[in-house]
Enzyme design. Structure first.
Site, PDB file in Angstrom:
ATOM      1  N   ASP A 173       0.848  -1.441  -0.054  1.00  0.00           N
ATOM      2  CA  ASP A 173      -0.053  -0.123  -0.013  1.00  0.00           C
ATOM      3  C   ASP A 173       0.967   1.356  -0.036  1.00  0.00           C
ATOM      4  O   ASP A 173       1.838   1.446   0.938  1.00  0.00           O
ATOM      5  CB  ASP A 173      -0.723  -0.176   1.374  1.00  0.00           C
ATOM      6  CG  ASP A 173      -1.937   0.998   1.206  1.00  0.00           C
ATOM      7  OD1 ASP A 173      -2.417   1.363   0.402  1.00  0.00           O
ATOM      8  OD2 ASP A 173      -2.494   1.385   2.275  1.00  0.00           O
TER       9      ASP A 173
ATOM     10  N   HIS B 238      -7.543   9.710   4.208  1.00  0.00           N
ATOM     11  CA  HIS B 238      -7.195   8.529   5.073  1.00  0.00           C
ATOM     12  C   HIS B 238      -7.586   8.849   6.479  1.00  0.00           C
ATOM     13  O   HIS B 238      -7.258  10.194   7.073  1.00  0.00           O
ATOM     14  CB  HIS B 238      -5.506   8.240   4.881  1.00  0.00           C
ATOM     15  CG  HIS B 238      -5.178   7.802   3.714  1.00  0.00           C
ATOM     16  ND1 HIS B 238      -3.856   8.173   3.230  1.00  0.00           N
ATOM     17  CD2 HIS B 238      -5.363   6.511   3.132  1.00  0.00           C
ATOM     18  CE1 HIS B 238      -3.923   7.207   2.323  1.00  0.00           C
ATOM     19  NE2 HIS B 238      -4.699   6.582   2.110  1.00  0.00           N
TER      20      HIS B 238
HETATM   21  P1  13P Z   1      -8.738   4.498   5.939  1.00  0.00           P
HETATM   22  O1  13P Z   1      -7.691   4.223   7.035  1.00  0.00           O
HETATM   23  O2  13P Z   1      -9.363   5.875   6.025  1.00  0.00           O
HETATM   24  O3  13P Z   1      -9.575   3.267   5.973  1.00  0.00           O
HETATM   25  O4  13P Z   1      -8.149   4.311   4.525  1.00  0.00           O
HETATM   26  C1  13P Z   1      -7.299   3.367   4.047  1.00  0.00           C
HETATM   27  C2  13P Z   1      -6.503   3.363   2.693  1.00  0.00           C
HETATM   28  O5  13P Z   1      -6.682   4.062   1.947  1.00  0.00           O
HETATM   29  C3  13P Z   1      -5.236   2.466   2.839  1.00  0.00           C
HETATM   30  O6  13P Z   1      -4.327   2.896   1.569  1.00  0.00           O
END
Ligand code: 13P
Length: 287
Positions: free
Chosen positions: A84, A177
């Site tokens: 990620d 996020h």
């Molecule tokens: P959240 O933590 O807001 O759910 O976002 C997760 C995300 O986009 C990981 O790349």
């Protein structure tokens, strides 16, 4: 079954549902997500940020744990192990460690540099059968040290990056996020519709899945979103359930301090969150 994320996301886009990416932090997270996906017969993507990878002592540890757990739990649904918001170097580390999918987040580079680095990483990942996600615009807020200003993506830049052969694309559309502030303006469906029109059948990725209302999730899926990332919501659910257990004094009753007991309510809370999201995203029964 560990696979690249390409086929599951192409199918999701065509079938008008989304596959959840749930970020992992440790063994409990991984086990909770894999078991829920198997119970619901849903494809799933395990997301690993570079910060979480470091916490788990490195991407080789993560890949070894996920592969072994997938096998020992007898998981039959498609599972992608995905980096990620990867840096350029981080992408190579994960390719080497045995991940099945990577995200190169070149959104903070000038577009020419994003194009050059993405092109190179598309070749490196496709040569080994991995799928690759790229990002244009930026996701607001902070996740494990990755900070974004939350600019909406330029649809022409999205087309430029999509044409490099990436398998799915994250476009900033006002998503953030972490938890959304009370005065959040909502997702920019105007931007999403414009991006969708430019990129054809490419599956789009919605980051910042925590706290987005169900109607916005459904509308985003109707406009080409086929992958939705959720991280904070599992963390909040885990923390609340663990707090409840300790505040009720259960860790002081019998062997309630045993980590297998202490972490059990949080583990169940992650499972419940993942289940709720898979139902909302429409991926149940799609494995
Ligand atoms: P959240 O933590 O807001 O759910 O976002 C997760 C995300 O986009 C990981 O790349």
């Amino acid at each position: 079954m560990l696979v690249s994320a390409k086929e599951m996301l192409d199918k999701a886009r065509a079938g008008k549902y989304a596959v959840g990416q749930f970020n992992i932090n440790n063994l409990e997270w991984t086990k909770a997500i894999l078991l829920t996906a198997e119970e619901l017969k849903s494809p799933v993507i395990l997301g690993v940020s570079e910060g979480a990878g470091k916490y788990m002592t490195g991407m080789e540890t993560v890949a070894a744990m996920v592969k072994a757990m997938d096998k020992s739990l007898g998981i039959t649904v498609p599972v992608a192990l995905h980096l990620d918001h990867g840096s350029y170097e981080g992408c190579y580390k994960c390719i080497k460690a045995g991940f099945t999918s990577i995200m190169f987040d070149g959104s903070h580079f000038p577009i020419e540099e994003n194009v050059a680095k993405t092109t190179e990483l598309v070749n490196a990942s496709h040569n080994l059968g991995l799928s690759i996600e790229a990002e244009v615009g930026s996701i607001g807020g902070e996740e494990d040290g990755v900070v974004g200003m939350g600019e909406c993506a330029d649809p022409n830049e999205c087309k430029m990056i999509a044409d490099l052969g990436v398998d799915f694309l994250a476009a900033g559309i006002g998503n953030i996020h972490g938890q959304y502030p009370a005065n959040w303006a909502g997702l920019s469906f105007e931007t999403l519709a414009a991006v969708n029109e430019k990129v054809g059948e490419m599956p789009l990725v919605l980051h910042g899945g925590t706290g987005i209302p169900a109607d916005m999730i459904k509308k985003a899926i109707s406009l080409g979103v086929a992958k939705i990332n959720v991280n904070t919501e599992c963390q909040l659910a885990f923390a609340a359930a663990t707090r409840e257990y300790i505040e009720a004094g259960k860790d002081k009753q019998g062997k309630g301090f045993d980590p297998r007991k202490l972490l059990a309510p949080g583990f169940e809370a992650i499972k419940a969150t993942v289940k709720e999201k898979m139902e909302l995203f429409g991926s149940v029964g799609k494995a």
